[in-house]
Design a protein around this motif. Structure first.
Motif, mmCIF file in Angstrom:
data_model
loop_
_atom_site.group_PDB
_atom_site.id
_atom_site.type_symbol
_atom_site.label_atom_id
_atom_site.label_comp_id
_atom_site.label_asym_id
_atom_site.label_seq_id
_atom_site.Cartn_x
_atom_site.Cartn_y
_atom_site.Cartn_z
ATOM 1 N N TYR A 146 0.820 -1.343 -0.015
ATOM 2 C CA TYR A 146 0.027 -0.057 0.097
ATOM 3 C C TYR A 146 0.855 1.392 0.050
ATOM 4 O O TYR A 146 2.323 1.309 0.348
ATOM 5 N N GLY A 148 1.224 3.609 1.757
ATOM 6 C CA GLY A 148 1.644 4.257 3.067
ATOM 7 C C GLY A 148 2.798 3.250 3.760
ATOM 8 O O GLY A 148 3.414 3.631 4.870
ATOM 9 N N ASP A 149 2.991 1.940 3.036
ATOM 10 C CA ASP A 149 3.996 0.892 3.467
ATOM 11 C C ASP A 149 5.246 1.278 3.237
ATOM 12 O O ASP A 149 5.711 2.313 2.367
ATOM 13 N N HIS A 165 9.722 -5.357 2.281
ATOM 14 C CA HIS A 165 8.125 -4.806 2.508
ATOM 15 C C HIS A 165 8.051 -4.793 4.106
ATOM 16 O O HIS A 165 7.897 -5.443 4.747
ATOM 17 N N ALA A 167 4.882 -3.536 6.145
ATOM 18 C CA ALA A 167 3.646 -3.175 6.119
ATOM 19 C C ALA A 167 3.299 -2.237 7.350
ATOM 20 O O ALA A 167 3.886 -2.404 8.419
ATOM 21 N N ARG A 168 2.239 -1.501 7.459
ATOM 22 C CA ARG A 168 1.642 -0.737 8.573
ATOM 23 C C ARG A 168 0.332 -1.107 8.960
ATOM 24 O O ARG A 168 -0.662 -0.138 8.654
ATOM 25 N N PRO A 169 -0.299 -2.113 9.230
ATOM 26 C CA PRO A 169 -1.375 -2.520 9.554
ATOM 27 C C PRO A 169 -1.905 -1.640 10.915
ATOM 28 O O PRO A 169 -3.112 -1.900 11.027
ATOM 29 N N ASP A 170 -0.856 -1.332 11.643
ATOM 30 C CA ASP A 170 -1.283 -0.270 12.577
ATOM 31 C C ASP A 170 -2.154 0.971 12.469
ATOM 32 O O ASP A 170 -2.838 1.464 13.063
ATOM 33 N N LEU A 171 -1.970 1.366 10.934
ATOM 34 C CA LEU A 171 -2.631 2.701 10.581
ATOM 35 C C LEU A 171 -3.841 2.571 9.812
ATOM 36 O O LEU A 171 -4.339 1.493 9.495
ATOM 37 N N ARG A 173 -7.086 2.634 7.333
ATOM 38 C CA ARG A 173 -6.924 2.357 5.883
ATOM 39 C C ARG A 173 -6.917 3.343 5.303
ATOM 40 O O ARG A 173 -5.994 3.492 4.207
ATOM 41 N N GLN A 175 -5.055 6.277 5.770
ATOM 42 C CA GLN A 175 -3.826 6.586 5.959
ATOM 43 C C GLN A 175 -2.619 5.520 5.229
ATOM 44 O O GLN A 175 -1.588 5.994 4.688
ATOM 45 N N ARG A 176 -3.029 4.259 5.139
ATOM 46 C CA ARG A 176 -2.224 3.364 4.308
ATOM 47 C C ARG A 176 -2.301 3.661 2.871
ATOM 48 O O ARG A 176 -1.517 3.362 2.184
#
Length: 337
Positions: A146, A148-149, A165, A167-171, A173, A175-176
């Motif tokens: 994504y 934002g990753d 890679h 990922a930023r699953p804490d953000l 959706r 913001q990703r």
């Protein structure tokens, strides 16, 4: 009074005095479909019962690693949405899933209606499942990147530094951001890492437009019901997996799955019966081995990078025996005589 038509038998079977399956004893797929259409679709339950009578064929097609009860439960869950499909195509689609041991649960595969025809469509998890079953793959990695990753791709760097890679699953959706890339790679059992396949959205859409007949049909009729319309992200990842499959040694079964999927997409027959165990795989494996040897031979290069030509075998002239010295001696003797 005997019931002379299948429709009469179906109507009688819907009454409490007799079970539905008794009415379809000996009925062909064509007869059953005609009766179903004549009843305006009210005989959908009869179609399901007719399919249930083929349970032995379905179980025979399943590989030993798949529990028949689990598979049949997934089939029963999928059937209600397919009541308008012809029984023959429905049986074919179910047998195709069974042949590859993929559950029609929406995760490994789906059975979808193309008009009145049922078609099995493997999902990307189905391809991953068969890669693991090949026994050559230790782990498979497929995903979406994504906006934002954090990620990087440097094809000339050594593995595993060539692709990363985070990922930023804490953000949230929002913001990703949107998905920008799909990727796939695997680690083999011998410790080697495959190449990384990377596709941006434009690549995926170009592949869809060039090869997906189902997408074109859904666009033309305005239904927008193809998997590319309803599950774009999964189809994007499946495109990456299918490209990866061509670059790694996996199995004849996986190559056959790609052929079967393309046949279903083009409206051709997929699998109509369970083949003899091992016969089809052996033939596919032999073809793959021959193709691999030919490719390896074509990649040999000389010292300056030019292809190495095949060895030239000169034919020996008939009657020429002995060493060069012996032959010269015989010629001299003939001249003296």
């Amino acid at each position: 009074m005997a019931l002379s038509t299948l429709k009469a038998r179906v109507s009688a079977a819907t009454r409490p005095v007799a079970p539905v399956v008794d009415a379809v004893e000996g009925a062909s797929a064509v007869e059953l479909h005609e009766a179903q259409q004549a009843d305006g679709g009210q005989a959908a339950d009869t179609v399901m019962d007719w399919l249930g009578r083929r349970r032995a064929d379905i179980e025979a097609a399943l590989p030993s690693c798949v529990e028949p009860g689990v598979f049949l439960t997934a089939v029963r869950t999928a059937l209600p949405g397919l009541s308008r499909c012809t029984p023959a195509s429905l049986l074919q689609a179910v047998l195709t899933c069974a042949r590859f041991g993929l559950l029609p649960d929406g995760q490994q595969a789906v059975i979808k209606a193309e008009g009145s025809t049922a078609v099995m469509v493997p999902m990307y998890r189905g391809y991953v499942e068969l890669m693991y079953r090949s026994g050559r793959v230790r782990s498979v990695h497929v995903g979406l990147v994504y906006a934002g990753d954090e990620w990087s791709w440097e094809p000339t760097a050594p593995a595993p530094l060539d692709f990363t890679h985070k990922a930023r699953p804490d953000l949230p959706r929002a913001q990703r951001g949107e998905a920008v890339l799909a990727y796939a790679f695997c680690w083999m059992e011998n410790g080697a890492r495959s190449q990384v396949v990377v596709l941006n959205r434009e690549d995926a859409e170009a592949n869809r437009d060039a090869y997906s007949e189902a997408f074109r049909r859904a666009e033309a009729d305005g239904s927008k019901s193809s998997a590319w319309h309803t599950h774009f992200g999964d189809m994007w990842k499946k495109t990456a997996i299918r490209r990866l499959e061509k670059t790694v040694p996996t199995s004849a079964e996986l190559r056959k799955l790609a052929v079967v999927e393309d046949a279903g997409d083009e409206g051709r027959v997929q699998v109509v019966h369970a083949p003899q165990p091992g016969a089809e795989d052996a033939a596919l494996a032999a073809d793959a081995a021959a193709a691999h040897e030919a490719a390896e031979a074509g990649q040999e290069v000389g010292a300056l990078g030019a292809p190495v030509p095949p060895p030239v075998v000169k034919a020996r002239r008939r009657g020429r025996t002995g060493t060069k010295k012996d032959r010269a001696g015989r010629r001299a003797a003939r001249r003296a005589a």
